[in-house]
Design a protein around this motif. Structure first.
Motif, PDB file in Angstrom:
ATOM      1  N   ASP A  22      38.966  42.588  44.128  1.00 44.19           N
ATOM      2  CA  ASP A  22      39.811  42.805  45.301  1.00 44.19           C
ATOM      3  C   ASP A  22      39.838  41.588  46.214  1.00 44.19           C
ATOM      4  OD1 ASP A  22      39.123  46.340  45.773  1.00 44.19           O
ATOM      5  OD2 ASP A  22      40.584  45.316  44.540  1.00 44.19           O
ATOM      6  N   VAL A  23      38.840  40.707  46.102  1.00 45.20           N
ATOM      7  CA  VAL A  23      38.856  39.492  46.908  1.00 45.20           C
ATOM      8  C   VAL A  23      40.096  38.673  46.579  1.00 45.20           C
ATOM      9  CG1 VAL A  23      37.668  37.302  47.336  1.00 45.20           C
ATOM     10  CG2 VAL A  23      36.359  39.431  47.205  1.00 45.20           C
ATOM     11  N   ARG A  24      40.441  38.606  45.302  1.00 46.33           N
ATOM     12  CA  ARG A  24      41.650  37.863  44.903  1.00 46.33           C
ATOM     13  C   ARG A  24      42.897  38.509  45.492  1.00 46.33           C
ATOM     14  NH1 ARG A  24      38.374  37.523  40.307  1.00 46.33           N
ATOM     15  NH2 ARG A  24      39.217  39.439  39.428  1.00 46.33           N
ATOM     16  N   GLU A  25      42.906  39.839  45.574  1.00 40.41           N
ATOM     17  CA  GLU A  25      44.049  40.519  46.174  1.00 40.41           C
ATOM     18  C   GLU A  25      44.127  40.220  47.677  1.00 40.41           C
ATOM     19  OE1 GLU A  25      47.392  42.715  46.863  1.00 40.41           O
ATOM     20  OE2 GLU A  25      46.560  41.961  44.975  1.00 40.41           O
ATOM     21  N   ALA A  30      46.944  37.364  52.073  1.00 37.69           N
ATOM     22  CA  ALA A  30      46.974  36.358  53.135  1.00 37.69           C
ATOM     23  C   ALA A  30      48.007  35.280  52.838  1.00 37.69           C
ATOM     24  CB  ALA A  30      45.588  35.744  53.301  1.00 37.69           C
ATOM     25  N   ARG A  31      48.113  34.901  51.584  1.00 31.61           N
ATOM     26  CA  ARG A  31      49.105  33.891  51.224  1.00 31.61           C
ATOM     27  C   ARG A  31      50.520  34.412  51.451  1.00 31.61           C
ATOM     28  NH1 ARG A  31      46.164  32.127  45.524  1.00 31.61           N
ATOM     29  NH2 ARG A  31      44.656  30.644  46.434  1.00 31.61           N
ATOM     30  N   ARG A  32      50.753  35.671  51.096  1.00 40.58           N
ATOM     31  CA  ARG A  32      52.083  36.230  51.303  1.00 40.58           C
ATOM     32  C   ARG A  32      52.410  36.332  52.788  1.00 40.58           C
ATOM     33  NH1 ARG A  32      50.519  39.552  46.805  1.00 40.58           N
ATOM     34  NH2 ARG A  32      49.814  41.198  48.221  1.00 40.58           N
ATOM     35  N   ALA A  33      51.368  36.440  53.623  1.00 40.32           N
ATOM     36  CA  ALA A  33      51.581  36.495  55.071  1.00 40.32           C
ATOM     37  C   ALA A  33      51.763  35.110  55.681  1.00 40.32           C
ATOM     38  CB  ALA A  33      50.414  37.197  55.744  1.00 40.32           C
ATOM     39  N   GLY A  34      51.712  34.077  54.833  1.00 46.77           N
ATOM     40  CA  GLY A  34      51.969  32.732  55.331  1.00 46.77           C
ATOM     41  C   GLY A  34      50.731  31.911  55.599  1.00 46.77           C
ATOM     42  N   GLN A  35      49.565  32.377  55.153  1.00 43.48           N
ATOM     43  CA  GLN A  35      48.331  31.641  55.382  1.00 43.48           C
ATOM     44  C   GLN A  35      47.988  30.839  54.127  1.00 43.48           C
ATOM     45  OE1 GLN A  35      47.022  31.730  58.294  1.00 43.48           O
ATOM     46  NE2 GLN A  35      45.039  30.741  58.102  1.00 43.48           N
ATOM     47  N   PRO A  36      47.893  29.517  54.221  1.00 37.54           N
ATOM     48  CA  PRO A  36      47.519  28.712  53.051  1.00 37.54           C
ATOM     49  C   PRO A  36      46.032  28.880  52.749  1.00 37.54           C
ATOM     50  CG  PRO A  36      47.806  27.305  54.976  1.00 37.54           C
ATOM     51  CD  PRO A  36      48.210  28.678  55.395  1.00 37.54           C
ATOM     52  N   VAL A  37      45.716  29.582  51.679  1.00 32.61           N
ATOM     53  CA  VAL A  37      44.327  29.926  51.359  1.00 32.61           C
ATOM     54  C   VAL A  37      43.970  29.340  49.998  1.00 32.61           C
ATOM     55  CG1 VAL A  37      42.649  31.778  51.037  1.00 32.61           C
ATOM     56  CG2 VAL A  37      44.510  32.067  52.684  1.00 32.61           C
ATOM     57  N   GLU A  38      42.860  28.651  49.956  1.00 34.08           N
ATOM     58  CA  GLU A  38      42.293  28.163  48.699  1.00 34.08           C
ATOM     59  C   GLU A  38      41.117  29.054  48.331  1.00 34.08           C
ATOM     60  OE1 GLU A  38      40.024  24.230  46.833  1.00 34.08           O
ATOM     61  OE2 GLU A  38      40.815  24.202  48.882  1.00 34.08           O
ATOM     62  N   HIS A  89      33.645  42.137  50.006  1.00 38.93           N
ATOM     63  CA  HIS A  89      35.059  42.414  50.263  1.00 38.93           C
ATOM     64  C   HIS A  89      35.347  42.449  51.765  1.00 38.93           C
ATOM     65  CE1 HIS A  89      38.540  45.112  50.876  1.00 38.93           C
ATOM     66  NE2 HIS A  89      38.991  44.633  49.742  1.00 38.93           N
ATOM     67  N   ARG A  90      34.472  43.140  52.538  1.00 42.12           N
ATOM     68  CA  ARG A  90      34.700  43.269  53.974  1.00 42.12           C
ATOM     69  C   ARG A  90      34.547  41.928  54.695  1.00 42.12           C
ATOM     70  NH1 ARG A  90      37.716  47.597  53.773  1.00 42.12           N
ATOM     71  NH2 ARG A  90      36.590  49.583  53.653  1.00 42.12           N
TER      72      ARG A  90
END
Length: 389
Positions: free
Chosen positions: A260-263, A268-276, A295-296
């Motif tokens: 679920d971490v990948r989800e 976050a990426r779909r919300a516009g946050q550039p996450v690596e 997860h939390r």
């Protein structure tokens, strides 16, 4: 054969008067036992008198009130004292006189009002009885009367001590119950915060972004579709939380898994946050408390990044070890010199990080959050590996 515990439950369910009747009956019948005749309490030197009709009434007056010693302790004590006085003045000296210390102990334990007045009146009544007995029988020195008074005082004091001990135990149970309710409320608040804040924050960010996409229908449609999907996920998580809180729920709720971490990163990426996203080591096969805590932590850190530094580069680093999982989420400053937690954002109150520290600490881990000198804002947690719970 009947279950002793079942019999004990039935006995405790009976009225107090019924449960106290056997003791009253035993004392009432004790003078009929040949070996116990003349073995009762004797105050002073009043000559022994053979039993008569009045003796039967005296025995009943001392023994019968014990049936209401817990329900009506003051009435019980008054009747027993009266019977004891007649018993001593008439010289019957029956074994039913044992009812006096029992009545005193019960009164000290169960009497709620007028305790000091009752003790004073009982003491005065004893003094009057001692004077009357001394005039009839003589022979007894003052020390004997005082010793008997002290013995009666011990019976009253034992009841008072038991009363205090029970009150302290009841107060302790109330404190434990209040602490348990407070801990449960705090746990529910943490769960609601974890479930609601993440999804609502993503929806707010996506909705704000949609305002600037009116000239691009395709991107606008995709953004609004993601808002709807985020809302549906929020509803699903809330339903799961309600199932967990409902003791009558029979549906097995979903627990967050390591995947679920990948989800979370994808959301976050779909919300516009550039996450690596960087993940090292093999994740444990269990989906217990460790996976939930990881997860939390990631969920809260990404939520804060969206709220406080939307659009700033963020790195999620999860390292799976044999004994613990290390999570580090770093977010660059949105404005030079202004760290994510310092930006102007909707008020949060810091409840999320406080709850996370408590959650991680329960598992034997630790969590730190703060800005590195000249660097990003970092949330770092160490969570020991454990069995599924």
């Amino acid at each position: 054969m009947s279950d002793p515990r079942r019999l004990a439950e039935v006995w405790r369910g009976l009225p107090l008067v019924v449960r106290d009747l056997p003791l009253a009956a035993a004392l009432a019948l004790s003078p009929l036992v040949p070996a116990l005749r003349g073995q009762g309490t004797q105050l002073g030197e009043v000559p022994q008198r053979p039993g008569d009709a009045l003796a039967v009434a005296v025995v009943a007056l001392q023994a019968a009130p014990l049936a209401v010693r817990r329900r009506l302790p003051l009435v019980c004590l008054a009747l027993v004292v009266t019977g004891f006085a007649v018993d001593q003045l008439r010289g019957y000296h029956t074994t039913a006189s044992v009812a006096l210390p029992i009545a005193l102990l019960s009164t000290g334990l169960h009497l709620d009002r007028f305790r000091r007045t009752t003790a004073a009146v009982a003491t005065a009544a004893y003094v009057a009885l001692a004077v009357g007995v001394a005039r009839q029988g003589g022979g007894e020195d003052v020390g004997g009367y005082v010793a008997f008074l002290l013995a009666l005082a011990v019976a009253w004091g034992a009841g008072a001590w038991l009363r205090g001990a029970r009150a302290a135990e009841a107060a302790q149970r109330r404190r434990v119950a209040e602490a348990s309710r407070g801990a449960e409320r705090a746990r529910i608040a943490r769960e609601l915060h974890d479930v609601v804040t993440h999804h609502v924050t993503a929806m707010v960010v996506q909705t704000e972004a949609a305002r600037y996409l009116t000239t691009d229908p395709a991107r606008l449609d995709a953004t609004l579709a993601e808002v709807g999907a985020t809302g549906r996920r929020a509803i699903g998580d809330l339903r799961h939380l309600l199932d967990v809180l409902d003791p009558d729920a029979t549906t097995a709720g979903r627990r967050p898994a390591a995947g679920d971490v990948r989800e979370l990163v994808a959301q976050a990426r779909r919300a516009g946050q550039p996450v690596e996203h960087v993940e090292e080591g093999a994740a444990a096969l269990t989906t217990g408390s460790t996976a939930v805590a990881v997860h939390r932590v990631v969920q809260e850190a990404l939520t804060n990044a969206l709220k406080h530094a939307h659009g700033s580069p963020t790195t999620v680093h999860v390292q799976h070890g044999e004994e613990e999982v290390t999570v580090e989420v770093a977010t660059q400053a949105a404005v030079p010199g202004v760290h994510p937690r310092d930006a102007v954002v909707p008020a949060g109150g810091g409840r999320g990080l406080t709850g996370l520290r408590a959650r991680v600490a329960l598992l034997g881990g630790d969590l730190e959050a703060g800005a590195r000198p000249g660097g990003p804002w970092v949330v770092r947690a160490r969570v020991p590996q454990g069995d599924a719970t």
